[in-house]
Scaffold this active site. Structure first.
Site, PDB file in Angstrom:
ATOM      1  N   ASP A 467     -32.372 -64.918  -3.598  1.00  7.41           N
ATOM      2  CA  ASP A 467     -33.567 -64.463  -2.889  1.00  7.41           C
ATOM      3  C   ASP A 467     -34.711 -65.462  -3.072  1.00  7.41           C
ATOM      4  O   ASP A 467     -34.675 -66.329  -3.964  1.00  7.41           O
ATOM      5  CB  ASP A 467     -33.978 -63.084  -3.409  1.00  7.41           C
ATOM      6  CG  ASP A 467     -34.527 -62.179  -2.316  1.00  7.41           C
ATOM      7  OD1 ASP A 467     -35.036 -62.698  -1.314  1.00  7.41           O
ATOM      8  OD2 ASP A 467     -34.443 -60.943  -2.478  1.00  7.41           O
ATOM      9  N   ASP A 531     -34.457 -57.756   5.807  1.00  6.87           N
ATOM     10  CA  ASP A 531     -34.478 -56.663   4.841  1.00  6.87           C
ATOM     11  C   ASP A 531     -34.376 -55.305   5.515  1.00  6.87           C
ATOM     12  O   ASP A 531     -34.243 -54.283   4.839  1.00  6.87           O
ATOM     13  CB  ASP A 531     -35.772 -56.704   4.014  1.00  6.87           C
ATOM     14  CG  ASP A 531     -35.683 -57.665   2.838  1.00  6.87           C
ATOM     15  OD1 ASP A 531     -34.561 -58.086   2.494  1.00  6.87           O
ATOM     16  OD2 ASP A 531     -36.735 -58.008   2.262  1.00  6.87           O
TER      17      ASP A 531
END
Length: 738
Positions: A467, A531
């Site tokens: 990430d 997301d």
């Protein structure tokens, strides 16, 4: 000097040297094996203009009186005084031998008086994708400050519309269109990463170009840092499209003998709409030596005999447990996942020291001894003993101020000043309570490499979800702008970890979809598209991500019934059909799924496993549907399927209520015209318990109950009457060769 002519897959690139500089005469449709005397293309000279023909150079330059954006901007710093050699006059110094049929070329242009040389490398790949980059070298005796080196291409006069993409967190890659007008349209990314609003491609095309029709010229800049993409239409009517790295103040200063190489610009031409652009990009991806191939690719005729590995069904535990890591709970999740047929189990954020929430711990890449007294081994063994791979979330480029490493090395935190924040230096504003670790600092880079390397050596981890959760605003090293060096250092971190651990797969996640580009995809095996797991939002996000990136590289998960990010509720079938056309997975507490819903989920996992070889090797087809409340997309087998084999899989998707009472006949393009196909609905299929729940109709179309048989030509030209889907529902269709 003979022109340079590269040809591949219906595309030609022609460069003339008659003006003394390299000039792109044509980029577009294939011109055949022979060219006329290019002198016939000499332009008229208008009144009140330069008394010579102005070339559209491979490197447009003011010294040739080009009035648009110049490719090279910069100046020499002589005796400490900037401003010298601000305008260079590049002329051809060397060209390739010109072997007929060659698809690569290197063109060198130089200005000995200014002390600048530029080497341009061009490769027209087998599928028609053009790859270009420039390297500028300071051949002078004093420093040269480089402000920009852009890579550009001309488009034909009938390119009158421009399409690019924009977005935000959880709404990435949405299209926007405009008419090309005189002036420059610039998309600037100052995020220090690619950015949620970054355009994955810039496409110019003929009026009304669509998925399957019209001429399109499209470019993509393979760079994960600051950048610009632009379309430049000058007063004489010519249009150039291209891109460049956006350099900070004095970020690149070339010492004598020093060089700078641009990110690659990838460019594709299609006379078959946007689907032709996708074909060129997919061909390039799938022919890379390191591309992750589906195991069935050789059998399905993907044209590549390399051994492959099926893209495993993934369970990511984030939306199941968040930060609440408990071994017994996670083993229960592993049991439930294995029962469903999951093949990869990914432990997300929360496993390392001090990480009970998102305000602490980043940078301390040690397993939390209090939470995991025996390390991650008990969980990893539980996962792998159930036949699943184990994956782990990391965010190596970021740091929390509340962390041991930030307290020990405040000088490793990126800021605009030469001093660390502990010594009075100012930090950029926090983003999600985190800052950026300075990978340009060799000690900081080595620490991060050593910690991730140790995690991989000490644990049976086969997959990293990598990430990167903030923009790199005010990004500097030692008081100077350093996004360029930070991006290269991040690339080197990926490269060295891959070299040290050849079997590791890495997913690029960046607040979801904020780092999606071919630069990062040269180093990773998957991207996280967004997301947002809301299936309605994902329909658009995945469709436009897929304009460049093939589905085997785009993670698509079934999230909880009610979306974590939008609070919108969808049936399992809509979420599953959406996730099916990608690298399929789950992000859901699967322990809580029982009865008919669990069987439906198990069924979709089986459908994915049955068809992933096709989905991950086939040709993407997107129909131009007149009713914009409907989307029809699918994947067609790359070579003719044998009788009885699945030749294509399509999804009809209803995004909202339609204007008309019924959808009417929907054409299904992309199949072989003279081949016959059996068409059947496989979900929802007649007889399913909740079959009627998906539709608003008294009676379905006649063919839906028992299937239909027709030629590819009939299906493309006449189509089939489709059922009346409820909004935010989908129908999965299978086409079998007969």
């Amino acid at each position: 000097m003979d022109p340079l002519h590269l040809r591949s897959a219906g595309t030609s690139l022609v460069i003339s040297f008659d003006s003394g500089e390299a000039e792109v005469i044509h980029w577009g449709a294939d011109l055949g094996s022979s060219l006329p005397d290019l002198a016939i293309l000499g332009e008229p000279i208008p009144h009140s203009a330069i008394d010579a023909t102005v070339p559209a150079g491979l490197l447009p330059q003011a010294s040739s009186s080009w009035r648009g954006r110049p490719a090279l901007r910069g100046h020499r710093i002589a005796d400490g005084v900037p401003g010298y050699d601000f305008s260079v006059r590049l002329r051809v110094a060397a060209t390739p031998p010109g072997d007929k049929g060659a698809n690569t070329a290197v063109v060198v242009q130089s200005d000995p008086d200014a002390g600048i040389a530029v080497e341009s490398t061009l490769e027209l790949h087998d599928g028609g994708l053009l790859e270009m980059r420039h390297t500028v070298t300071n051949t002078g005796t004093s420093p040269f400050q480089l402000d920009e080196l852009a890579t550009v291409l001309p488009v034909a006069p009938d390119a009158v519309e421009l399409l690019d993409l924009t977005g935000r967190w959880c709404r990435e890659r949405h299209p926007q269109r405009r008419t090309i007008q005189q002036g420059t349209w610039v998309r600037t990314g100052r995020h220090g990463r690619t950015g949620h609003d970054s355009s994955l491609l810039l496409a110019a095309g003929t009026a009304g170009f669509g998925n399957r029709h019209g001429k399109v010229w499209a470019t993509h800049l393979a760079w994960s840092g600051n950048h610009e993409q632009f379309a430049d239409n000058i007063a004489d009517g010519r249009t150039m499209i291209g891109g460049s790295e956006l350099l900070g103040p004095a970020e690149v200063v070339l010492q004598p003998g020093g060089s700078y190489t641009t990110p690659a610009l990838f460019a594709a031409y299609s006379d078959r709409g946007l689907d032709g652009i996708s074909e060129a990009f997919y061909s390039w991806f799938r022919n890379r030596p390191h591309h992750v191939l589906p195991a069935a690719s050789a059998r399905s005729g993907a044209g590549n005999a390399r051994a492959g590995k099926a893209r495993p069904v993934v369970l990511n535990v984030w939306e199941a447990v968040y930060f609440n890591h408990d071994l017994d709970t996670l083993i229960e999740l592993a049991d439930s996942a294995a029962d469903l047929g999951v093949e990869r189990f990914v432990l997300d954020d929360g496993w390392f020291r001090g990480r009970r929430h998102d305000q602490a711990g980043l940078g301390d890449w040690y397993v939390d001894e209090g939470l995991w007294p025996d390390g991650l081994t008990p969980l990893i063994e539980a996962v792998t003993s159930r036949g699943m791979e184990f994956g782990l979330w990391v965010e190596p480029e970021m740091v929390n101020l509340d962390s041991d490493i930030a307290r020990a090395h405040p000088e490793w935190i990126v800021g605009p000043a030469t001093r660390s924040h502990k010594d009075g230096g100012r930090l950029p504003l926090p983003w999600r309570h985190q800052h950026v670790i300075d990978l340009v600092n060799p000690e900081a880079w080595q620490y991060i490499f050593d910690r991730i390397d140790a995690l991989l050596r000490e644990n049976n981890v086969s997959y990293l979800k990598w990430d990167q959760n903030r923009d790199l605003t005010e990004h500097g090293h030692a008081g100077r702008s350093s996004v360029h060096e930070q991006t290269l250092a991040a690339y080197r971190l990926f490269d060295e970890l891959k070299k040290a651990h050849p079997g590791i797969e890495i997913e690029s996640c960046s607040s979801g979809g904020a780092r999606v580009d071919l630069g990062i995809l040269e180093r990773t095996d998957r991207i996280w598209g967004s997301d947002c797991n809301d299936a309605l939002e994902r329909q658009t996000i995945q469709r436009w991500t897929g304009i460049v990136v093939p589905p085997e590289l785009v993670g698509g998960h079934i999230g909880p019934t009610t979306s974590h990010t939008t609070a919108r509720t969808h049936d399992v079938s809509f979420r599953a059909i959406t996730a099916l056309f990608g690298h399929f997975g789950l992000e859901w507490d699967v322990r809580q799924i029982h009865g008919a819903e669990r069987e439906e989920l198990r069924r979709f996992i089986g459908l994915y496993k049955e068809h992933r070889g096709l989905i991950h090797s086939g040709r993407m087809v997107r129909a131009d549907v007149a009713d914009d409340s409907l989307m029809l997309h699918g994947v067609v087998a790359p070579r003719p399927a044998g009788q009885g084999d699945t030749a294509a899989l399509f999804a009809l998707v209803s995004t909202r209520t339609a204007f008309a009472e019924q959808p009417g006949r929907i054409a299904i393009p992309g199949l072989e015209p003279d081949r016959s196909y059996k068409v059947e609905a496989i979900f929802p299929a007649p007889g399913d318990a909740d079959y009627a729940h998906n539709f608003t109709q008294v009676q379905p179309p006649a063919w839906l109950a028992s299937g239909a048989e027709a030629s590819g030509r009939f299906l493309a030209e006449v189509g089939l009457p489709m059922p009346i889907l409820n909004p935010e529902h989908a129908l999965l269709l299978r086409f079998t060769a007969s």
